[in-house]
Design a protein around this motif. Structure first.
Motif, short mmCIF file in Angstrom:
data_model
loop_
_atom_site.label_atom_id
_atom_site.label_comp_id
_atom_site.label_asym_id
_atom_site.label_seq_id
_atom_site.Cartn_x
_atom_site.Cartn_y
_atom_site.Cartn_z
N CYS A 21 0.79 -1.35 -0.08
CA CYS A 21 0.05 0.13 -0.11
C CYS A 21 0.91 1.25 -0.09
O CYS A 21 1.66 1.36 0.79
N TRP A 35 -3.18 -2.52 8.28
CA TRP A 35 -4.23 -3.15 7.67
C TRP A 35 -5.39 -3.66 8.32
O TRP A 35 -5.12 -3.88 9.58
N TYR A 36 -6.43 -3.37 7.77
CA TYR A 36 -7.77 -3.94 8.36
C TYR A 36 -8.32 -4.92 7.38
O TYR A 36 -7.92 -5.05 6.17
N ARG A 44 -15.37 -4.99 9.98
CA ARG A 44 -13.97 -4.82 9.69
C ARG A 44 -13.16 -4.78 11.35
O ARG A 44 -13.50 -4.33 12.23
N GLN A 49 -0.73 -3.32 12.63
CA GLN A 49 -0.25 -1.96 12.56
C GLN A 49 1.04 -1.74 12.72
O GLN A 49 1.62 -2.56 13.68
N TYR A 93 -7.88 -3.80 3.63
CA TYR A 93 -7.78 -2.30 3.69
C TYR A 93 -6.68 -1.80 4.33
O TYR A 93 -6.31 -2.06 5.48
N CYS A 94 -5.86 -1.07 3.60
CA CYS A 94 -4.71 -0.19 4.26
C CYS A 94 -5.15 0.96 4.65
O CYS A 94 -6.06 1.56 4.17
N HIS A 95 -4.61 1.68 5.74
CA HIS A 95 -4.98 2.95 6.34
C HIS A 95 -3.63 3.29 6.82
O HIS A 95 -2.70 2.69 7.07
N THR A 108 -6.84 10.29 9.01
CA THR A 108 -6.69 8.67 8.73
C THR A 108 -7.25 8.70 7.09
O THR A 108 -8.22 9.04 6.97
N TYR A 109 -6.38 7.97 6.54
CA TYR A 109 -6.61 7.78 4.91
C TYR A 109 -6.76 6.23 4.70
O TYR A 109 -6.10 5.62 5.54
N TRP A 110 -7.51 5.88 3.91
CA TRP A 110 -8.01 4.56 3.73
C TRP A 110 -7.69 4.13 2.18
O TRP A 110 -8.14 5.03 1.48
#
Length: 120
Positions: A21, A35-36, A44, A49, A93-95, A108-110
């Motif tokens: 990512c 990652w989630y 989720r 992390q 999903y990465c964040h 926070t961005y996804w």
């Protein structure tokens, strides 16, 4: 600022995948990245992390099988997934907590999500 995830796919039980990512855009700094995942019909959940200093934490269900790492020069976080199980099947999903250029605060961005399927 945006996050672009890649690396999902179909793998047999016991196999491995590596997710990536990359963050791009006008970035001042990146704090935590991670990652989630979300499986069908489930909420989720946090997978792993890593903070800016390299400290990590993992969900119990993946501890010892997954490894999170980051390349700060590339603004990229990775998730190496080994010994995959059918129950690891999910959209990942990465964040990232990013301070945009010109800002004083992180938000926070996804990423867009990448599907991991574990099946024989």
């Amino acid at each position: 600022v945006q996050l672009q995830a890649s690396g999902g796919g179909l793998v047999q039980p016991g196999g491995s995948l590596r997710l990536s990512c990359a963050a791009s855009g006008s970035i001042f700094s990146i704090q935590a990245m991670g990652w989630y995942r979300q499986a069908p019909g489930k909420q989720r959940e946090l997978v792993a992390q890593i903070n800016s200093g390299g400290s990590t934490n993992y969900a119990d269900s993946v501890n010892g099988r997954f490894t999170i790492s980051r390349d700060n020069a590339k603004n990229t976080v990775y998730l190496q997934m080994n010994s995959l199980k059918p129950e690891d099947r999910a959209v990942y999903y990465c964040h990232a907590d990013i301070v945009p250029a010109g800002s004083n605060w992180a938000r926070t961005y996804w990423g867009q999500g990448t599907l991991v399927t574990v099946s024989s």
